[in-house]
Design an enzyme around this catalytic site. Sequence first.
Site, short mmCIF file in Angstrom:
data_model
loop_
_atom_site.label_atom_id
_atom_site.label_comp_id
_atom_site.label_asym_id
_atom_site.label_seq_id
_atom_site.Cartn_x
_atom_site.Cartn_y
_atom_site.Cartn_z
N GLU A 1 5.11 -5.18 6.94
CA GLU A 1 4.35 -4.15 7.67
C GLU A 1 4.87 -3.93 9.08
OE1 GLU A 1 3.03 -6.60 5.81
OE2 GLU A 1 1.33 -5.84 4.64
N GLY B 1 0.74 -5.20 0.77
CA GLY B 1 -0.46 -5.31 -0.04
C GLY B 1 -0.18 -5.92 -1.41
N ALA C 1 0.87 -1.18 0.00
CA ALA C 1 0.00 0.00 0.00
C ALA C 1 0.90 1.23 0.00
CB ALA C 1 -0.89 -0.01 1.23
N GLU D 1 -0.25 -9.53 -0.77
CA GLU D 1 -1.65 -9.87 -0.50
C GLU D 1 -2.46 -9.90 -1.79
OE1 GLU D 1 -2.20 -8.29 4.05
OE2 GLU D 1 -1.89 -6.79 2.52
#
Length: 257
Positions: free
Chosen positions: A131, A108, A65, A111
């Site tokens: 993260e 992300g 992200a 993911e």
Amino acid sequence: MSHLILEKPIRPGVALVRLNRPESLNALNRALVAELTDTLVSLDADPEIRAIVITGNERAFAAGADIKEMAGDSAIDMLILDQFQRWDQIKRLKKPLIAAVSGYALGGGCELAMLCDIIIASETAQFGQPEIKIGVIPGAGGTQRLTRAIGKSRAMEYILTGRFFSAKQAEAWGLVSRVVPPELYLEEALNLAAEIASMPPLAVQLAKQSVNKVYELSLEEGLHFERKNFYLLFASEDQKEGMRAFMEKRTPQWKGK
Ligand code: DAK
């Protein structure tokens, strides 16, 4: 501004969606996530398309992200934005999704690759859920999907340290189905997508749905779910055509009905 490049069809029945924010290693900002989910939803409804490949560039599939965009957010900002409403649309797509991963697939990005049905990786691919290093944890499925894919002990090790793991490791642990030289990863993914796109679409859809249930249902419930889908396909014209073509020694013509 567009953060995606869409090529459709790039092979018969296949769409290629390329993440295109190279200056930030394809960091998934809100505009990109919105564009990506809208594009995938519309491809899912497009009768010309039967399989979708998502890729980035040589250096990065996606580095996570967009940290710069979310750094100042409060929990309430996140709640109001409710980005997961969009993100969750990806797992509801009926058509098969293949991730063609080169370079970084982090946070992300990892993911997103794990939300796809199949991952084909370049030898250069590096996966990770880093993260923890920025004071948070995976929030878009990483703790659940990585653990299911590679097992608890390894998932803990990589999620708690934020370390990256290689394409070879990902292949050995079953996260990716194949690792190929950098010049071939996209080609391999597109060829695989084309092969899947040539299969009867309803059977592909119900097979995908049935396999994905393995993570949600008990074995007994999963077998029951599979059986219902198996029976259902005997109501399709494609089942009649497929079996007739076998007996008549000819290539079947699929209608998706
Ligand atoms: N966000 C924003 N910018 C990023 C970025 C990121 N995740 N990753 C890289 N960049 C930018 C860098 O800031 C740099 O920009 P400039 O300085 O040139 O302006 C440019 O991309 C090139 O990166 P580097 O200069 O850092 O390149 P290096 O080769 O030295 O390092 C790296 C590559 C991938 C190791 C490094 O960039 C890095 O550690 N990046 C951050 C990786 C990371 O921590 N990712 C996890 C982020 S948290 C959600 C969905 C998903 C998520 C949350 C919510 N919803 C649907 C609500 C997921 C959360 C995350 O992913």
